[in-house]
Design a protein around this motif. Structure first.
Motif, PDB file in Angstrom:
ATOM      1  N   ASN A 209      46.827  38.846  44.365  1.00 36.89           N
ATOM      2  CA  ASN A 209      46.355  39.870  43.418  1.00 36.89           C
ATOM      3  C   ASN A 209      45.800  41.050  44.231  1.00 36.89           C
ATOM      4  OD1 ASN A 209      43.716  39.186  44.147  1.00 36.89           O
ATOM      5  ND2 ASN A 209      43.469  37.775  42.435  1.00 36.89           N
ATOM      6  N   GLN A 210      45.397  42.117  43.532  1.00 37.61           N
ATOM      7  CA  GLN A 210      44.942  43.326  44.243  1.00 37.61           C
ATOM      8  C   GLN A 210      43.727  43.024  45.120  1.00 37.61           C
ATOM      9  OE1 GLN A 210      44.237  46.259  41.186  1.00 37.61           O
ATOM     10  NE2 GLN A 210      46.369  46.950  41.195  1.00 37.61           N
ATOM     11  N   THR A 211      42.825  42.199  44.596  1.00 39.50           N
ATOM     12  CA  THR A 211      41.589  41.884  45.337  1.00 39.50           C
ATOM     13  C   THR A 211      41.927  41.161  46.641  1.00 39.50           C
ATOM     14  OG1 THR A 211      40.526  41.644  43.191  1.00 39.50           O
ATOM     15  CG2 THR A 211      39.310  40.803  45.070  1.00 39.50           C
TER      16      THR A 211
ATOM     17  N   ASN B  68      37.070  42.408  38.443  1.00 36.10           N
ATOM     18  CA  ASN B  68      36.484  43.343  39.422  1.00 36.10           C
ATOM     19  C   ASN B  68      36.477  44.779  38.898  1.00 36.10           C
ATOM     20  OD1 ASN B  68      35.852  41.405  41.276  1.00 36.10           O
ATOM     21  ND2 ASN B  68      37.770  41.572  42.399  1.00 36.10           N
ATOM     22  N   THR B  69      37.582  45.163  38.208  1.00 34.04           N
ATOM     23  CA  THR B  69      37.630  46.518  37.620  1.00 34.04           C
ATOM     24  C   THR B  69      36.494  46.675  36.615  1.00 34.04           C
ATOM     25  OG1 THR B  69      40.031  46.368  37.784  1.00 34.04           O
ATOM     26  CG2 THR B  69      39.176  48.176  36.479  1.00 34.04           C
TER      27      THR B  69
ATOM     28  N   ARG C 199      39.654  47.307  46.703  1.00 31.27           N
ATOM     29  CA  ARG C 199      40.601  47.036  45.607  1.00 31.27           C
ATOM     30  C   ARG C 199      40.983  48.341  44.913  1.00 31.27           C
ATOM     31  NH1 ARG C 199      41.331  47.158  40.803  1.00 31.27           N
ATOM     32  NH2 ARG C 199      39.326  48.174  40.577  1.00 31.27           N
TER      33      ARG C 199
ATOM     34  N   GLU D 113      41.125  37.945  38.239  1.00 33.27           N
ATOM     35  CA  GLU D 113      40.213  38.496  39.253  1.00 33.27           C
ATOM     36  C   GLU D 113      40.213  40.030  39.301  1.00 33.27           C
ATOM     37  OE1 GLU D 113      40.876  37.106  43.247  1.00 33.27           O
ATOM     38  OE2 GLU D 113      38.809  37.559  43.834  1.00 33.27           O
ATOM     39  N   ASP D 114      41.417  40.647  39.234  1.00 35.59           N
ATOM     40  CA  ASP D 114      41.482  42.113  39.324  1.00 35.59           C
ATOM     41  C   ASP D 114      40.791  42.773  38.138  1.00 35.59           C
ATOM     42  OD1 ASP D 114      42.802  41.994  41.695  1.00 35.59           O
ATOM     43  OD2 ASP D 114      44.810  42.174  40.823  1.00 35.59           O
TER      44      ASP D 114
END
Lengths: 227, 67
Positions: B15-17, A77-78, B27, A73-74
């Protein structure tokens, strides 16, 4: 960066002085004579950059619809945020190119080649439409942030958290430090150009000076008010 | 200033999100703090600490000479 800027400035000064004193303005005249080619080239480059932006846009739309695992997910999103800023960058660069092509094309080619100037103008219109769509994508990227409520740049600023404001501050500070000297160089270049070619640049020098004053006054006034 | 964000995220399986959503921040801000590139404001620091049920000073670690 400073070295590149200074070298570029000196090269431009050298070219203006050389072309007008020892070369009878041949380089400048040739550029003007084949200015239709210059504008066509700019239209092609601008269109290509815009197409890259639109392709990235479709890629981003696809990414937004994807569901990913907790582990990814991270990174996902990045990736979306990076693509979004690349789209914005392509649109901004394409806009600047078409604006230049429209403005200078209108001066030199409005009677001989109005079609290619009109093309650049139409592309500016398309960019405005694309920009509206980009704002909608931002809303889809962050549904929890209620970005659809944004009505002004102040609203957008208020929606940002401290970390985002910090990144923005760093970016604006960098831009401020570049814009001020570049404008000063541009004023000096325009003055040299006026002197050597006899084509008056007083009007643009006046507005560049106004812009330089406005940037410094707004920056320092804001700093002073927050002391 | 050091922080234990990464370690505490792993402990809570976030997680970061997810941490960003729980702490009502972006984020990008979580990532900046975690990398030590941005020192959070007091309110953000407290919100993050609350997500982990830890006192602020257990999440954000100051060296003696920084105080």
């Amino acid at each position: 960066m400073k070295l590149i800027g200074t070298t570029g400035f000196l090269l431009m000064v050298g070219l203006i002085v050389y072309d007008n004193i020892w070369n009878d303005g041949i380089i400048f005249n040739r550029i003007i004579e084949s200015y239709d080619l210059v504008i066509i080239l700019l239209n092609v480059v601008g269109s290509l950059i815009l197409i890259i932006g639109i392709v990235l846009w479709f890629k981003l739309k696809k990414l937004i619809q994807q569901t990913v695992s907790f582990e990814d997910e991270d990174e996902h999103n990045t990736n979306k945020e990076r693509i979004y800023s690349n789209i914005t960058l392509s649109i901004r660069i394409a806009f600047a190119i078409f604006l230049f092509a429209t403005a200078t094309g209108f001066i030199v080619l409005r009677d001989s080649h109005p079609g290619i100037v009109f093309y650049a103008l139409i592309m500016i219109g398309i960019i405005f439409i694309v920009q509206q769509g980009l704002a909608l994508i931002m809303v889809k990227m962050y549904p929890e942030r209620k970005l659809e409520e944004i009505r002004s740049p102040e609203d957008l600023f208020d929606k940002m958290d401290d970390g985002e404001k910090y990144v923005m501050l760093k970016a604006y500070y960098k831009a401020y430090n570049i814009v001020s000297p570049v404008l000063s160089f541009s004023i000096m270049l325009s003055a040299l150009y006026s002197t050597f070619t006899g084509i008056s640049q007083i009007f643009s020098i006046f507005f560049m000076t106004l812009l330089l004053i406005a940037i410094d006054v707004i920056y320092l006034k804001t700093v002073k008010e927050n002391m | 200033m050091k922080n234990r964000l990464k370690e505490l995220r792993a402990r809570e399986s976030l997680n970061q999100t997810q941490l960003a959503k729980k702490a009502k921040i972006s984020r990008q801000t979580v990532s900046l703090i975690e990398r030590g590139e941005y020192m959070p404001s007091l309110i953000i620091a407290v919100r993050i600490a609350r997500v982990f049920n830890e006192p602020v000073e257990n999440v954000f670690l100051f060296e003696e000479e920084e105080l």
